[in-house]
Motif scaffolding. Structure first.
Motif, PDB file in Angstrom:
ATOM      1  N   ASN A 144       7.047 -10.805  -8.138  1.00 32.88           N
ATOM      2  CA  ASN A 144       6.135  -9.667  -7.945  1.00 32.88           C
ATOM      3  C   ASN A 144       5.700  -9.096  -9.291  1.00 32.88           C
ATOM      4  OD1 ASN A 144       5.920  -8.717  -4.880  1.00 32.88           O
ATOM      5  ND2 ASN A 144       7.938  -9.630  -5.250  1.00 32.88           N
ATOM      6  N   THR A 145       4.537  -9.539  -9.726  1.00 28.18           N
ATOM      7  CA  THR A 145       4.052  -9.122 -11.048  1.00 28.18           C
ATOM      8  C   THR A 145       2.754  -8.331 -10.918  1.00 28.18           C
ATOM      9  OG1 THR A 145       2.815 -11.159 -11.283  1.00 28.18           O
ATOM     10  CG2 THR A 145       5.057 -11.165 -12.159  1.00 28.18           C
ATOM     11  N   TYR A 146       2.486  -7.836  -9.715  1.00 30.65           N
ATOM     12  CA  TYR A 146       1.225  -7.091  -9.520  1.00 30.65           C
ATOM     13  C   TYR A 146       1.214  -5.858 -10.431  1.00 30.65           C
ATOM     14  CZ  TYR A 146       4.261  -4.437  -6.265  1.00 30.65           C
ATOM     15  OH  TYR A 146       5.293  -3.711  -5.710  1.00 30.65           O
ATOM     16  N   PRO A 147       0.016  -5.353 -10.775  1.00 30.25           N
ATOM     17  CA  PRO A 147      -0.020  -4.173 -11.640  1.00 30.25           C
ATOM     18  C   PRO A 147       0.711  -3.018 -10.953  1.00 30.25           C
ATOM     19  CG  PRO A 147      -2.246  -4.806 -10.891  1.00 30.25           C
ATOM     20  CD  PRO A 147      -1.304  -5.846 -10.379  1.00 30.25           C
ATOM     21  N   GLY A 148       1.513  -2.309 -11.709  1.00 26.10           N
ATOM     22  CA  GLY A 148       2.240  -1.163 -11.144  1.00 26.10           C
ATOM     23  C   GLY A 148       3.562  -1.540 -10.497  1.00 26.10           C
ATOM     24  N   ALA A 149       3.913  -2.854 -10.473  1.00 32.84           N
ATOM     25  CA  ALA A 149       5.151  -3.268  -9.793  1.00 32.84           C
ATOM     26  C   ALA A 149       6.357  -2.617 -10.451  1.00 32.84           C
ATOM     27  CB  ALA A 149       5.304  -4.787  -9.837  1.00 32.84           C
ATOM     28  N   GLY A 150       7.229  -2.115  -9.618  1.00 35.37           N
ATOM     29  CA  GLY A 150       8.428  -1.471 -10.145  1.00 35.37           C
ATOM     30  C   GLY A 150       9.365  -1.174  -9.006  1.00 35.37           C
ATOM     31  N   CYS A 151      10.401  -0.441  -9.314  1.00 36.80           N
ATOM     32  CA  CYS A 151      11.391  -0.164  -8.292  1.00 36.80           C
ATOM     33  C   CYS A 151      11.382   1.323  -7.964  1.00 36.80           C
ATOM     34  CB  CYS A 151      12.766  -0.579  -8.793  1.00 36.80           C
ATOM     35  SG  CYS A 151      13.974  -0.510  -7.472  1.00 36.80           S
ATOM     36  N   ASP A 152      11.491   1.621  -6.668  1.00 35.06           N
ATOM     37  CA  ASP A 152      11.529   3.034  -6.299  1.00 35.06           C
ATOM     38  C   ASP A 152      12.960   3.529  -6.084  1.00 35.06           C
ATOM     39  OD1 ASP A 152      12.087   1.944  -3.841  1.00 35.06           O
ATOM     40  OD2 ASP A 152      10.133   2.398  -2.965  1.00 35.06           O
ATOM     41  N   PRO A 189      -2.874   2.461  -7.361  1.00 35.09           N
ATOM     42  CA  PRO A 189      -3.308   3.330  -8.475  1.00 35.09           C
ATOM     43  C   PRO A 189      -3.904   2.568  -9.669  1.00 35.09           C
ATOM     44  CG  PRO A 189      -1.249   4.134  -7.550  1.00 35.09           C
ATOM     45  CD  PRO A 189      -1.513   2.804  -6.911  1.00 35.09           C
ATOM     46  N   PRO A 190      -3.228   1.540 -10.210  1.00 38.49           N
ATOM     47  CA  PRO A 190      -3.873   0.853 -11.340  1.00 38.49           C
ATOM     48  C   PRO A 190      -5.127   0.085 -10.942  1.00 38.49           C
ATOM     49  CG  PRO A 190      -1.738  -0.162 -10.817  1.00 38.49           C
ATOM     50  CD  PRO A 190      -1.837   1.072 -10.002  1.00 38.49           C
ATOM     51  N   VAL A 191      -5.149  -0.461  -9.724  1.00 39.45           N
ATOM     52  CA  VAL A 191      -6.344  -1.204  -9.309  1.00 39.45           C
ATOM     53  C   VAL A 191      -7.513  -0.224  -9.137  1.00 39.45           C
ATOM     54  CG1 VAL A 191      -7.378  -2.559  -7.435  1.00 39.45           C
ATOM     55  CG2 VAL A 191      -5.098  -3.150  -8.293  1.00 39.45           C
ATOM     56  N   ALA A 192      -7.219   0.943  -8.573  1.00 41.59           N
ATOM     57  CA  ALA A 192      -8.288   1.941  -8.376  1.00 41.59           C
ATOM     58  C   ALA A 192      -8.884   2.355  -9.715  1.00 41.59           C
ATOM     59  CB  ALA A 192      -7.726   3.164  -7.646  1.00 41.59           C
ATOM     60  N   GLU A 193      -8.025   2.449 -10.701  1.00 46.99           N
ATOM     61  CA  GLU A 193      -8.494   2.859 -12.020  1.00 46.99           C
ATOM     62  C   GLU A 193      -9.396   1.794 -12.652  1.00 46.99           C
ATOM     63  OE1 GLU A 193      -5.979   4.410 -15.697  1.00 46.99           O
ATOM     64  OE2 GLU A 193      -5.632   5.367 -13.755  1.00 46.99           O
ATOM     65  N   ALA A 194      -9.071   0.548 -12.427  1.00 46.21           N
ATOM     66  CA  ALA A 194      -9.850  -0.528 -13.050  1.00 46.21           C
ATOM     67  C   ALA A 194     -11.113  -0.855 -12.250  1.00 46.21           C
ATOM     68  CB  ALA A 194      -8.982  -1.786 -13.165  1.00 46.21           C
ATOM     69  N   ALA A 195     -11.004  -0.804 -10.929  1.00 44.89           N
ATOM     70  CA  ALA A 195     -12.084  -1.319 -10.075  1.00 44.89           C
ATOM     71  C   ALA A 195     -13.324  -0.437 -10.136  1.00 44.89           C
ATOM     72  CB  ALA A 195     -11.584  -1.413  -8.637  1.00 44.89           C
ATOM     73  N   GLY A 196     -14.481  -1.050  -9.831  1.00 45.43           N
ATOM     74  CA  GLY A 196     -15.689  -0.252  -9.664  1.00 45.43           C
ATOM     75  C   GLY A 196     -15.574   0.528  -8.365  1.00 45.43           C
ATOM     76  N   HIS A 197     -15.192  -0.199  -7.322  1.00 48.44           N
ATOM     77  CA  HIS A 197     -14.956   0.455  -6.031  1.00 48.44           C
ATOM     78  C   HIS A 197     -13.759  -0.222  -5.357  1.00 48.44           C
ATOM     79  CE1 HIS A 197     -15.784   2.752  -2.424  1.00 48.44           C
ATOM     80  NE2 HIS A 197     -15.386   1.671  -1.787  1.00 48.44           N
ATOM     81  N   LEU A 198     -12.971   0.598  -4.656  1.00 50.04           N
ATOM     82  CA  LEU A 198     -11.807   0.051  -3.949  1.00 50.04           C
ATOM     83  C   LEU A 198     -11.817   0.517  -2.494  1.00 50.04           C
ATOM     84  CD1 LEU A 198      -8.960  -1.270  -3.731  1.00 50.04           C
ATOM     85  CD2 LEU A 198      -8.007   0.857  -4.639  1.00 50.04           C
ATOM     86  N   ASP A 199     -11.752  -0.458  -1.572  1.00 52.23           N
ATOM     87  CA  ASP A 199     -11.544  -0.133  -0.159  1.00 52.23           C
ATOM     88  C   ASP A 199     -10.090  -0.429   0.174  1.00 52.23           C
ATOM     89  OD1 ASP A 199     -14.047   0.733   0.657  1.00 52.23           O
ATOM     90  OD2 ASP A 199     -14.772  -1.310   1.043  1.00 52.23           O
ATOM     91  N   VAL A 200      -9.399   0.581   0.694  1.00 49.37           N
ATOM     92  CA  VAL A 200      -8.003   0.390   1.104  1.00 49.37           C
ATOM     93  C   VAL A 200      -7.988   0.315   2.632  1.00 49.37           C
ATOM     94  CG1 VAL A 200      -5.701   1.440   1.183  1.00 49.37           C
ATOM     95  CG2 VAL A 200      -7.106   1.638  -0.891  1.00 49.37           C
ATOM     96  N   PHE A 201      -7.592  -0.831   3.156  1.00 51.88           N
ATOM     97  CA  PHE A 201      -7.584  -1.016   4.607  1.00 51.88           C
ATOM     98  C   PHE A 201      -6.202  -0.650   5.148  1.00 51.88           C
ATOM     99  CE2 PHE A 201     -11.125  -3.411   3.117  1.00 51.88           C
ATOM    100  CZ  PHE A 201     -12.097  -3.236   4.102  1.00 51.88           C
ATOM    101  N   GLN A 202      -6.168   0.471   5.849  1.00 50.49           N
ATOM    102  CA  GLN A 202      -4.893   0.973   6.361  1.00 50.49           C
ATOM    103  C   GLN A 202      -4.837   0.788   7.880  1.00 50.49           C
ATOM    104  OE1 GLN A 202      -3.064   5.188   5.609  1.00 50.49           O
ATOM    105  NE2 GLN A 202      -4.147   5.293   7.548  1.00 50.49           N
ATOM    106  N   ARG A 203      -3.830   0.027   8.326  1.00 51.87           N
ATOM    107  CA  ARG A 203      -3.653  -0.122   9.780  1.00 51.87           C
ATOM    108  C   ARG A 203      -2.762   0.992  10.323  1.00 51.87           C
ATOM    109  NH1 ARG A 203      -1.728  -5.872  12.103  1.00 51.87           N
ATOM    110  NH2 ARG A 203       0.248  -5.279  11.142  1.00 51.87           N
ATOM    111  N   THR A 204      -1.696   1.295   9.583  1.00 52.79           N
ATOM    112  CA  THR A 204      -0.775   2.352   9.999  1.00 52.79           C
ATOM    113  C   THR A 204      -0.431   3.188   8.770  1.00 52.79           C
ATOM    114  OG1 THR A 204       0.256   0.639  11.375  1.00 52.79           O
ATOM    115  CG2 THR A 204       1.375   2.764  11.288  1.00 52.79           C
ATOM    116  N   PRO A 205      -0.570   4.516   8.858  1.00 54.39           N
ATOM    117  CA  PRO A 205      -0.175   5.302   7.677  1.00 54.39           C
ATOM    118  C   PRO A 205       1.334   5.274   7.479  1.00 54.39           C
ATOM    119  CG  PRO A 205      -0.894   6.745   9.482  1.00 54.39           C
ATOM    120  CD  PRO A 205      -1.060   5.340   9.970  1.00 54.39           C
ATOM    121  N   ASN A 206       1.744   5.393   6.226  1.00 56.14           N
ATOM    122  CA  ASN A 206       3.177   5.428   5.912  1.00 56.14           C
ATOM    123  C   ASN A 206       3.607   6.840   5.563  1.00 56.14           C
ATOM    124  OD1 ASN A 206       5.038   3.089   5.719  1.00 56.14           O
ATOM    125  ND2 ASN A 206       3.242   2.157   4.797  1.00 56.14           N
TER     126      ASN A 206
END
Ligand code: N01
Length: 485
Positions: free
Chosen positions: A45-53, A190-207
């Protein structure tokens, strides 16, 4: 010398097992790792922002404390670095066969040993070796789940899963679609939103989302941890107790459920001023039923001008983007943050026990194991982070250490009395106890989650507290096992 041990996987579990064998002077072990380095989930898991909570001081081995964590909550590179350091410090590299995937393990009853077949990942060449003991340390979240959305292959741009991030793609200024809003999505958005021109987040169920009180450790704090090691122990103990006291009780339906829910709702109110967006993001199921997201940057990212939270049902993927029931949302790239195949334990390996019994047949109604570690009819096979040992509230590394200690405790028994196999009666008693404990837990009803299999059985999570698990796994009870001699 001791028994010969095959360890499958070089993530937290496999490395922990290898370190303890090494420390005990049991030198005849081999770690098989299909990837090209150690680290398991933290290599994948090397996606931008990857870390441990989970805080770094708790999300690490109790015997290998690390005073140089730079933050309360570690990022992926730092955790991977920690695991690499552990592998080096204990001289494990020469014992780890990288790019080597175990394809099958079959118990040979005549020899009382395991025939382990492994394939060279690059060339596919297979070879077989005999071991006395097999320890599976493949984890629960190692196989990405890609949804079956019609038209996925027709998409004109790049698309990839969060755990297989395509670093060759520069998302700067592009239109990006992220499908899914679990813990991985919450970190990468968060990092993708910062870089992208536009971001659509497809949410099926809120967390449900609670804040992550992250902060850097300054040099003074690190110096204190370094020069006064007991402060690390105290800090670790304090976080551990908080998780058990507040988070576990909430999952078990205790008094803290209301507190945790309030904390999450306050967090949502504080970070999302728009009531319409807030309504979209408010879950309608009990908190903890799905893994609670712990993040403080997720909601602010969703409020950005260039981000839309799309809750319309996805109908299909088309060459130009994602088609929902209300129309096409154009995208240049799609990220599937759609989770993992979590209930298919040990897949795709073929494991055959006594009389050729297939592990996957034994588990057709759901994976299960005594203490999450041992399976009837599979002598000298041990599992790390196996069925019903995931946590929704505390560090998995804690569970892994309990399991490794237990397995280490089994080795003298099986050396003396021959291959050991958990008795079916012990498994039945364990199953009944689990079922009873599960009745109190929030995961049972009210939501779908990766904790449950298709039949609705919770196969992944441990329903007790971690102190209870530590007590139960303190040492093996020989009466729970059948021995060859
Ligand atoms: O995966 P998930 P994850 N159409 O399964 C959605 C650990 N982890 O990779 O909820 C549309 O939680 C799905 O929707 P729904 C942690 O234990 C730890 O995020 O099923 N959407 C959901 O929103 C975590 O729980 C850290 O309705 C679809 C998302 O995809 C676990 O890994 C960090 C869909 C999947 O969420 C997994 O997290 C990251 C479809 N067809 C992860 N199919 C730490 O910090 C799925 N979804 C320790």
């Amino acid at each position: 010398m001791g028994p010969t041990v095959a360890i499958i996987g070089a993530g937290f579990g496999g490395l922990c097992m290898a370190i303890q064998l090494h420390r005990a002077g049991i030198g005849s072990f081999t770690v098989f790792e299909k990837g090209d380095d150690v680290g398991g989930t933290w290599r994948d898991n090397t996606y931008p922002g990857a870390g441990c909570d989970i805080p770094s001081h708790l999300y690490s081995f109790s015997f290998e404390r690390y005073s140089s964590w730079t933050r309360r909550y570690p990022g992926q590179p730092e955790i991977l670095g920690y695991l690499e350091e552990c592998a080096d410090k204990y001289g494990l590299r020469s014992r780890i066969r990288l790019n080597t995937e175990v394809v099958s393990a079959a118990y040979d009853e005549t020899l009382g040993r395991w025939r382990v077949r492994a394939a060279d990942v690059a060339e596919g060449r297979e070879s077989e070796e005999l071991f006395d003991v097999v320890v599976s340390a493949v984890g629960q979240l190692n196989r990405p789940h890609l949804p079956e959305i019609p038209g996925m292959s027709s998409f004109a741009g790049p698309s990839f899963h969060s755990a297989r991030w395509d670093h060759s793609q520069d998302l700067t200024g592009r239109r990006v679609a992220v499908i899914g809003t679990g813990s991985s999505a919450a970190q990468l958005i968060p990092p993708v939103a910062e870089a992208a021109g536009h971001l659509d987040v497809f949410q099926r169920t809120p967390n449900w989302v609670i804040p992550k009180p992250d902060a850097a450790f300054n040099r003074a704090a690190r110096a204190v941890f370094h020069h006064l090691p007991f402060t690390q122990r105290v800090y670790r103990e304090w976080i551990y107790r908080y998780a058990e006291g507040t988070l576990y009780r909430a999952l078990a339906g205790g008094w803290s459920t209301g507190l945790l829910r309030k904390r999450a709702l306050d967090h949502l109110h504080a970070q999302v001023p728009d009531p319409e967006l807030r309504a979209k993001l408010t879950p309608d199921y009990p908190i903890g039923c799905k893994r609670v997201v712990i993040d403080s940057a997720f909601y602010p990212a969703l409020t950005r001008q260039n981000v839309d939270v799309v809750t319309d049902r996805i109908v299909r993927i088309v060459p130009e983007g994602v088609e929902t029931e209300t129309g096409i949302r154009e995208a240049d790239a799609i990220v599937y943050a759609t989770g993992f195949l979590t209930t298919e334990f040990l897949v795709p390996m073929e494991i055959a026990g006594r009389q050729g019994r297939r592990l996957h047949d034994e588990w057709k109604d759901g994976a299960e194991a005594y203490l999450g570690i041992a399976v009837p009819n599979f002598p000298n096979l041990f599992l790390l982070y196996g069925p019903n040992t995931n946590l929704g509230h505390n560090s998995i590394v804690f569970m892994i250490e309990c399991q490794v200690r237990y397995i280490m405790g089994c080795l003298p028994h099986l050396t003396e009395r021959g291959p050991m196999e958990v008795r079916p009666e012990a498994m039945d008693t364990w199953r009944r106890a689990l079922d009873r404990a599960m009745d109190h837990m929030v995961w049972q009803a009210g939501c779908a989650s990766w904790y449950k299999n298709a039949a609705g059985r919770v196969t992944n999570n441990w329903p007790g507290s971690t102190p209870l698990y530590r007590r139960l796994t303190r040492e093996p009870r020989p009466s729970a096992f059948r021995f060859a001699r």
